[in-house]
Design an enzyme around this catalytic site. Structure first.
Site, PDB file in Angstrom:
ATOM      1  N   ASP A 210       0.840  -1.195   0.000  1.00 37.81           N
ATOM      2  CA  ASP A 210       0.000   0.000   0.000  1.00 37.81           C
ATOM      3  C   ASP A 210       0.879   1.250   0.000  1.00 37.81           C
ATOM      4  O   ASP A 210       1.787   1.387   0.822  1.00 37.81           O
ATOM      5  CB  ASP A 210      -0.906   0.005   1.232  1.00 37.81           C
ATOM      6  CG  ASP A 210      -1.962   1.091   1.144  1.00 37.81           C
ATOM      7  OD1 ASP A 210      -3.002   0.848   0.512  1.00 37.81           O
ATOM      8  OD2 ASP A 210      -1.745   2.184   1.716  1.00 37.81           O
TER       9      ASP A 210
ATOM     10  N   ASN B 168      -1.692  13.222  -3.684  1.00 38.04           N
ATOM     11  CA  ASN B 168      -2.664  13.800  -4.612  1.00 38.04           C
ATOM     12  C   ASN B 168      -3.051  15.218  -4.209  1.00 38.04           C
ATOM     13  O   ASN B 168      -3.126  16.122  -5.046  1.00 38.04           O
ATOM     14  CB  ASN B 168      -3.916  12.920  -4.673  1.00 38.04           C
ATOM     15  CG  ASN B 168      -3.753  11.715  -5.581  1.00 38.04           C
ATOM     16  OD1 ASN B 168      -2.941  11.737  -6.498  1.00 38.04           O
ATOM     17  ND2 ASN B 168      -4.510  10.669  -5.319  1.00 38.04           N
TER      18      ASN B 168
ATOM     19  N   HIS C 281      -3.155  15.050  -8.996  1.00 40.65           N
ATOM     20  CA  HIS C 281      -3.430  13.662  -9.369  1.00 40.65           C
ATOM     21  C   HIS C 281      -2.449  13.131 -10.411  1.00 40.65           C
ATOM     22  O   HIS C 281      -2.187  11.923 -10.452  1.00 40.65           O
ATOM     23  CB  HIS C 281      -4.864  13.524  -9.877  1.00 40.65           C
ATOM     24  CG  HIS C 281      -5.889  13.651  -8.790  1.00 40.65           C
ATOM     25  ND1 HIS C 281      -6.236  12.610  -7.966  1.00 40.65           N
ATOM     26  CD2 HIS C 281      -6.624  14.724  -8.371  1.00 40.65           C
ATOM     27  CE1 HIS C 281      -7.152  13.010  -7.094  1.00 40.65           C
ATOM     28  NE2 HIS C 281      -7.400  14.297  -7.313  1.00 40.65           N
TER      29      HIS C 281
ATOM     30  N   ASP D 182      -0.528   9.668 -10.154  1.00 42.79           N
ATOM     31  CA  ASP D 182      -0.463   8.634 -11.190  1.00 42.79           C
ATOM     32  C   ASP D 182       0.990   8.224 -11.451  1.00 42.79           C
ATOM     33  O   ASP D 182       1.295   7.030 -11.629  1.00 42.79           O
ATOM     34  CB  ASP D 182      -1.092   9.133 -12.487  1.00 42.79           C
ATOM     35  CG  ASP D 182      -2.600   9.316 -12.375  1.00 42.79           C
ATOM     36  OD1 ASP D 182      -3.178   8.822 -11.382  1.00 42.79           O
ATOM     37  OD2 ASP D 182      -3.187   9.950 -13.274  1.00 42.79           O
TER      38      ASP D 182
ATOM     39  N   GLU E 118      -4.542   2.417  -4.576  1.00 44.82           N
ATOM     40  CA  GLU E 118      -3.095   2.557  -4.380  1.00 44.82           C
ATOM     41  C   GLU E 118      -2.517   1.292  -3.741  1.00 44.82           C
ATOM     42  O   GLU E 118      -1.496   1.352  -3.056  1.00 44.82           O
ATOM     43  CB  GLU E 118      -2.796   3.785  -3.502  1.00 44.82           C
ATOM     44  CG  GLU E 118      -3.331   3.736  -2.101  1.00 44.82           C
ATOM     45  CD  GLU E 118      -4.725   4.350  -1.950  1.00 44.82           C
ATOM     46  OE1 GLU E 118      -5.077   4.671  -0.805  1.00 44.82           O
ATOM     47  OE2 GLU E 118      -5.439   4.502  -2.953  1.00 44.82           O
TER      48      GLU E 118
END
Length: 259
Positions: free
Chosen positions: A123, A131, A136, A140, A166
């Protein structure tokens, strides 16, 4: 069209030669000699009949050949589309790893072989913060960077997929818990060294928390995931950027009890 006319002309010429040969032979057998009129008619008839007929025949053959070529090209294109669709149905677009459903399917198939193995649930730490702080697009990039590390470490050894927003999963078949923990620690350290470029031109540091689960014989996703999730929760509770795995003695007792 030129090849069609050329073939028709050659066929017509051969027909004329054959017609002249037949006429000359027939007339000689009757004891007469070939005259200009006979030669003219022997040439005219094939010219009037053979050339149109040959042109039509070769043109139709040409059209059929073109249709076959177009059909073969369409088949190749459809086969390529099918391959791309089949790959898209298995792969997560952003990371290039297996998507969740394919990962679970392949883990369960491997688990049925009975060799056991370890599941790593990975994780990304404070992903919402990345973010919110950097945007964002940076988020990514962070996921893609973590996926690249996973692919580099486990591409030839394990089954790797993106199993949540994630969250990633890696299953390595037939390895003991100690090996799984060592692989998880190696992955954690590799991610810790990543610096992702932000859209503002700066860099963002990454880390992951990893929960490890282990089974000695037959494996299935649900059983392994329940244990790995518990270990992942413990890793988060200890401050993140941690690897947590079941106690080896506890696992041994569980395996003995199960047997």
């Amino acid at each position: 069209m030129k090849p069609v006319l050329l073939k028709a002309a050659i066929a017509t010429l051969l027909s004329i030669i054959a017609s002249l040969a037949i006429s000359w032979t027939t007339i000689r057998l009757t004891g007469s000699s070939m005259n200009g009129f006979a030669a003219f008619m022997s040439t005219l008839c094939p010219l009037l009949i053979a050339f149109p007929a040959s042109t039509y025949t070769f043109y139709q053959n040409h059209r059929i050949a073109l249709a076959h070529q177009e059909l073969e090209a369409a088949h190749r294109e459809l086969a390529g589309v099918y391959r791309r669709l089949a790959a898209a149905a298995r792969i997560d677009d952003m990371t290039g790893l297996l998507n969740r459903s394919t990962f679970i399917k392949e883990l369960n198939q491997a688990g049925q072989r009975g060799a056991g193995g370890v599941l790593l649930v990975i994780d990304a730490d404070d992903f919402k913060g990345i973010n919110d702080t950097h945007g964002h697009l940076t988020g990514d990039r962070a996921l893609a960077a973590i996926a690249d590390v996973i692919q580099d470490l486990f591409g030839a050894e394990g089954i790797a997929g993106r199993i949540g927003g994630e969250e990633f999963g890696v299953f390595v078949e037939g390895v003991p818990l100690s090996r799984g923990r060592a692989l998880a620690e190696r992955l954690r350290r590799s991610v810790e060294r990543i610096e992702v470029r932000t859209i503002q031109g700066g860099t963002a540091r990454l880390s992951v928390s990893i929960g490890v689960s282990f089974v000695e014989t037959a494996a299935d996703f649900s059983t392994l995931m329940a244990i790995a999730d518990e270990q992942l929760y413990a890793a988060k509770g200890r401050g993140r950027n941690q690897v947590c795995a079941p106690d080896p003695e506890t696992v041994t007792v569980q395996l003995r009890t199960a047997s």
